[in-house]
Design a protein around this motif. Structure first.
Motif, short mmCIF file in Angstrom:
data_model
loop_
_atom_site.label_atom_id
_atom_site.label_comp_id
_atom_site.label_asym_id
_atom_site.label_seq_id
_atom_site.Cartn_x
_atom_site.Cartn_y
_atom_site.Cartn_z
N TYR A 237 2.11 -20.99 -78.78
CA TYR A 237 1.07 -20.85 -77.76
C TYR A 237 1.62 -20.95 -76.35
N LYS A 241 1.31 -18.08 -73.42
CA LYS A 241 0.64 -18.35 -72.14
C LYS A 241 1.59 -18.13 -70.96
N MET A 267 -6.60 -20.55 -74.27
CA MET A 267 -5.67 -20.01 -73.29
C MET A 267 -6.41 -19.45 -72.09
#
Length: 317
Positions: A237, A241, A267
């Motif tokens: 993740y 991002k 996000m």
């Protein structure tokens, strides 16, 4: 690439080769501009200009012409409306014009230049006229330029080389499957990852370029262009991002992120808190790919390819 390599091989064998090229099409014609077919003296055939009874007749004509000593270039119009003048025998209601060029050993250098262009990822222009079959490094802005005044006065130019580049950020299993499919679709494919000695990246045999980079520098590796397509699919993740936050301020032909709706929702909230606008987020395709309940890397690749083609061809969803 394979098409031109086959021609090169036949010419080196001292064979003549007819290259058939669709230079104009209208309506429901099965052959589209740029479709090509080769017919060699030994009977080898590769490619297509539309298929069916129309293509069979054109191939037979080329085979007969290959028996002659001299076959100057010419064009042939095909109207797909049944048994009429210039009719192809097909009934799909479209029209197409096919150019015939007979190549021999003297054309090897032209074909070699074209192959080199494709191998190196550079660009050039294939030019066809009633007198020439030529390739140069000059570039045209469109995929095709052509004009047909009559059978003796016409030209056709085609952009050669990779017009679109797919940048895959993440060299995992999905990245491998996406690479394989997009190379077949004619994209120049570049894969990035930030992990050294990554097995799936090292074993990716289809991507044109593979780079291990620091994702903080991702902007320096992707050309800002409408012909740049970006698929973000890193292994975590935080990297997804990071990459998206670096790229979202630029305009690409396509920008998408792989991930679950729950992950992407979080996000989006974080990015908005960091100053990214809703308008910027709305241009991101997330989750990336058409919704077809894809599960395997190969199925995910198909969904991504379908969405990219939809965007590239400006089809409204």
């Amino acid at each position: 690439m394979k098409f031109w390599q086959y021609i090169h091989d036949k010419l080196q064998q001292q064979q003549k080769v007819f290259v058939l090229t669709v230079i104009e099409n209208f309506g429901s014609s099965p052959g589209r501009k740029g479709f090509k077919m080769l017919i060699a003296e030994d009977g080898f055939i590769y490619g297509s200009v539309g298929g069916g009874i129309m293509e069979f007749a054109l191939v037979e004509e080329a085979k007969e012409l290959l028996k002659q000593d001299n076959s100057p270039p010419f064009i042939k119009k095909q109207i797909h409306k049944g048994n009429i003048k210039d009719g192809s025998g097909m009934i799909c209601s479209g029209e197409q014009t096919v150019a015939f060029h007979c190549l021999n050993k003297h054309d090897i250098s032209v074909v070699e230049s074209l192959i080199t262009c494709l191998k190196n990822g550079t660009k050039g222009t294939l030019s066809l006229t009633p007198n020439t079959f030529d390739f140069s490094t000059a570039q045209i802005s469109a995929q095709f330029e052509y004009q047909i005044n009559n059978k003796e006065d016409w030209f056709f130019k085609e952009h050669i080389g990779f017009k679109e580049t797919l940048y895959i950020v993440g060299g995992g299993h999905v990245g491998v499957a996406v690479s394989e499919l997009f190379v077949k679709l004619g994209f120049y494919v570049v894969v990035f990852d930030n992990r050294e000695n990554l097995n799936t990246l090292e074993n990716n045999q289809t991507a044109h370029k593979k780079l291990v980079i620091d994702y903080n520098d991702i902007e320096n590796h992707i050309e800002v262009s409408s012909s740049s397509y970006v698929a973000i699919m890193t292994n975590k993740y935080t990297d997804d991002k990071l990459v998206l936050s670096k790229l979202i301020h630029h305009n690409y032909g396509f920008l998408g992120v792989l991930g679950s709706k729950a992950k992407l929702h979080i996000m989006w909230e974080v990015l908005q808190n960091e100053g990214v606008t809703r308008t910027q987020l709305e241009k991101v395709h997330a989750p990336i790919g058409l919704s077809i309940k894809s599960e395997t890397p190969e199925e995910i690749a198909v969904s991504i390819a379908a969405q990219v083609i939809q965007v590239k061809n400006k089809i409204k969803s």
